[in-house]
Design an enzyme around this catalytic site. Structure first.
Site, PDB file in Angstrom:
ATOM      1  N   LYS A   3      39.229  12.726  53.705  1.00  0.00           N
ATOM      2  CA  LYS A   3      38.762  13.540  52.569  1.00  0.00           C
ATOM      3  C   LYS A   3      39.198  12.900  51.251  1.00  0.00           C
ATOM      4  CE  LYS A   3      38.441  17.564  55.483  1.00  0.00           C
ATOM      5  NZ  LYS A   3      39.011  18.778  56.050  1.00  0.00           N
ATOM      6  N   GLN A   7      44.313  22.204  54.929  1.00  0.00           N
ATOM      7  CA  GLN A   7      43.829  21.690  56.210  1.00  0.00           C
ATOM      8  C   GLN A   7      44.287  22.604  57.356  1.00  0.00           C
ATOM      9  OE1 GLN A   7      41.763  18.910  56.629  1.00  0.00           O
ATOM     10  NE2 GLN A   7      41.645  19.702  58.717  1.00  0.00           N
ATOM     11  N   ASP A  66      36.034  25.096  51.115  1.00  0.00           N
ATOM     12  CA  ASP A  66      35.722  25.150  52.551  1.00  0.00           C
ATOM     13  C   ASP A  66      34.762  26.304  52.863  1.00  0.00           C
ATOM     14  OD1 ASP A  66      36.737  23.165  54.181  1.00  0.00           O
ATOM     15  OD2 ASP A  66      38.755  24.019  54.232  1.00  0.00           O
TER      16      ASP A  66
END
Ligand code: NDP
Length: 285
Positions: free
Chosen positions: A53, A97, A120
């Site tokens: 990422k 994460q 997200d």
């Protein structure tokens, strides 16, 4: 092989190029898009995801700042960090994460992230907006699936779309997005009685079970589009999807490989969400 191979690497590369152009346009208006990436613990797969990422941010021209907390970090420590990032006006997107160590409640952390920075698209506000068709973030893997289907030349409107899996991360949001594209959607799961029959009627199958050989050739209509979200290891330890690729490719019209199909799309769509966040927070949309 008769099926068209849907190339996720190629398509994700195109999306990242488009994002790079957009990032430059945003910067020209005096805003530097920025993603904060938070990693808790030592999970090796998570470390790889986080690094990928960060690399994608660099390639696109998004600033990334990263935070690493120890495996034994407390929920309070993480919530404090999230609060700090929420308040930081230079940070547009926050990505924590998953999965998190067991002492931390993931739902609590998702709720703590400012919905405007939830790139997200896990926060209930953004999930709700997705269901009511409002503007905002799109969930990364599901949005990537829609891009794969459309950019490889396939129509969704009016098609029978069968999704195998009903998770909050993949199955349910894919259903919403396919419906938004005017597909006729059926969602299947582990308690579905006639999965084979349902799949045989599908023009598009999206499999997200995490189980090897969920979709076999006898379940696939000739010419159907097959999207394989699964990331599994076969008996030989090799990375593979949910679909029996070797046999299904001779029946299907188009199919995604694993690796190189859905996987690369998730990060590309995350980059797009970071740009949406930067624009929304600076009244550029
Ligand atoms: P979950 O385990 O949360 O959900 C799996 C779903 O599949 C459940 O709804 C389950 O049904 C259903 N299911 C399991 N076995 C069967 C079966 N034999 N027949 C029908 N349905 C079945 O997984 P996720 O949605 O999080 O992930 C699915 C897969 O996608 C995993 O392999 C994961 O690694 C991968 N993935 C890949 C991503 C990428 O970027 N490429 C991103 C996210 C996930 P029930 O609800 O009844 O239990």
């Amino acid at each position: 092989m008769t099926a068209q191979l849907i190339d996720g690497k190629l398509i994700s590369g195109q999306i990242k190029q488009e994002a790079a152009v957009e990032a430059a346009e945003i910067k020209a208006q005096g805003v530097t898009p920025c993603l904060a990436v938070v990693l808790v613990g030592n999970d090796s797969a998570s470390q790889v995801y986080v690094n990928n990422k960060k690399k994608a941010c660099e390639a696109v021209g998004i600033r990334s700042v990263s935070y690493e907390l120890a495996e034994e970090a407390t929920e309070e420590e993480l919530l404090q960090l999230v609060a700090k990032l929420n308040a930081d006006e230079t940070v547009n997107g926050i990505l924590v994460q998953m999965p998190l160590p067991k002492q931390i409640d993931e739902d609590k952390v998702i709720l703590a992230i400012d919905a405007k920075k939830d790139v997200d698209c896990f926060h209930p506000i953004n999930v709700g907006l997705l269901h009511t068709g409002g503007k905002g973030f799109l969930p990364c893997t599901p949005a990537g699936i829609i891009e794969l289907i459309k950019r490889s030349g396939h129509t969704i409107q009016g098609q029978n779309c069968v999704i195998i899996g009903r998770s909050n991360i993949v199955g349910k949001p894919v259903a919403m997005l396919l419906m938004k594209e005017n597909g006729t959607v059926t969602i299947c799961h582990s308690k579905t009685r006639n999965l084979v029959e349902i799949c045989r009627g599908a023009d598009i199958i999206v499999s997200a079970t995490g189980k090897v050989n969920t979709v076999t050739a006898d379940m696939v209509k000739a010419g159907a589009v097959i999207i394989d979200v699964g990331m599994n290891r076969n008996e030989a330890g090799k990375l593979c999807g949910d679909v029996d690729f070797e046999n299904v490719k001779d029946v299907a019209g188009a199919i995604t490989p694993v690796p190189g199909g859905v996987g690369p799309m998730t990060i590309a769509m995350l980059m797009k969400n970071c740009l949406v966040a930067a624009k929304m927070q600076n009244n550029l949309i």
